[in-house]
Design a protein around this motif. Structure first.
Motif, PDB file in Angstrom:
ATOM      1  N   ASP A   1     -99.403 -30.819  10.699  1.00 60.14           N
ATOM      2  CA  ASP A   1    -100.113 -29.505  10.089  1.00 60.14           C
ATOM      3  C   ASP A   1    -100.802 -29.135  11.166  1.00 60.14           C
ATOM      4  N   LEU A   2    -101.559 -29.534  12.187  1.00 57.01           N
ATOM      5  CA  LEU A   2    -102.189 -29.027  13.119  1.00 57.01           C
ATOM      6  C   LEU A   2    -101.216 -28.538  14.148  1.00 57.01           C
ATOM      7  N   HIS A   3    -100.006 -29.253  14.471  1.00 58.45           N
ATOM      8  CA  HIS A   3     -98.955 -28.654  15.457  1.00 58.45           C
ATOM      9  C   HIS A   3     -98.465 -27.410  14.758  1.00 58.45           C
TER      10      HIS A   3
ATOM     11  N   VAL B   1    -104.215 -24.518  24.114  1.00 55.17           N
ATOM     12  CA  VAL B   1    -104.745 -25.977  24.015  1.00 55.17           C
ATOM     13  C   VAL B   1    -105.543 -25.761  25.286  1.00 55.17           C
TER      14      VAL B   1
ATOM     15  N   SER C   1     -99.874 -36.311  27.287  1.00 52.10           N
ATOM     16  CA  SER C   1     -99.015 -36.456  26.031  1.00 52.10           C
ATOM     17  C   SER C   1     -99.844 -37.008  25.013  1.00 52.10           C
ATOM     18  N   ILE C   2     -99.839 -36.598  23.840  1.00 54.36           N
ATOM     19  CA  ILE C   2    -100.534 -36.912  22.518  1.00 54.36           C
ATOM     20  C   ILE C   2     -99.912 -36.661  21.196  1.00 54.36           C
ATOM     21  N   ASP C   3    -100.178 -37.370  20.126  1.00 50.83           N
ATOM     22  CA  ASP C   3     -99.822 -36.904  19.162  1.00 50.83           C
ATOM     23  C   ASP C   3    -100.827 -36.563  18.207  1.00 50.83           C
ATOM     24  N   VAL C   4    -100.305 -35.404  17.400  1.00 60.54           N
ATOM     25  CA  VAL C   4    -101.270 -34.552  16.653  1.00 60.54           C
ATOM     26  C   VAL C   4    -100.729 -34.697  15.383  1.00 60.54           C
ATOM     27  N   ASP C   5    -101.614 -34.432  14.392  1.00 60.90           N
ATOM     28  CA  ASP C   5    -101.164 -34.013  12.835  1.00 60.90           C
ATOM     29  C   ASP C   5    -100.068 -33.056  12.928  1.00 60.90           C
TER      30      ASP C   5
ATOM     31  N   LEU D   1    -100.872 -24.587  15.251  1.00 59.95           N
ATOM     32  CA  LEU D   1    -101.055 -24.209  16.633  1.00 59.95           C
ATOM     33  C   LEU D   1     -99.727 -23.272  17.112  1.00 59.95           C
TER      34      LEU D   1
ATOM     35  N   CYS E   1    -108.751 -24.032  24.747  1.00 60.88           N
ATOM     36  CA  CYS E   1    -109.768 -24.886  23.744  1.00 60.88           C
ATOM     37  C   CYS E   1    -110.265 -26.355  24.523  1.00 60.88           C
TER      38      CYS E   1
END
Length: 71
Positions: free
Chosen positions: A38-40, A58, A32-36, A43, A61
């Motif tokens: 806009d990046l989400h 993911v 579990s991670i928090d991403v920006d 994706l 990558c």
């Protein structure tokens, strides 16, 4: 009766359309991670356009990154 290796590729990598098509019954761990935001969004859009799961993108990558780092 021989036991099938549960970690064996279910088809050759070259024939697999997506990362999740390569292996069957591979054990997983939750990440579990928090991403920006806009990046989400980017994706999610790529996932939709390529008809792939966000997870497969993911994983691909991360695998590519770690392989290029020699780990």
């Amino acid at each position: 009766m021989s036991k099938e290796n549960r970690f064996a590729p279910k088809k050759p990598v070259a024939d697999a359309a997506h990362v999740e098509d390569i292996f069957v019954n591979v054990p997983t761990k939750k990440l579990s991670i928090d991403v920006d935001a806009d990046l989400h969004k980017r994706l999610k859009l790529m996932s939709t356009l390529e008809e792939r799961s966000m997870r497969s993108i993911v994983e691909e990558c991360l695998t590519e990154f770690l392989d290029t780092q020699g780990r």
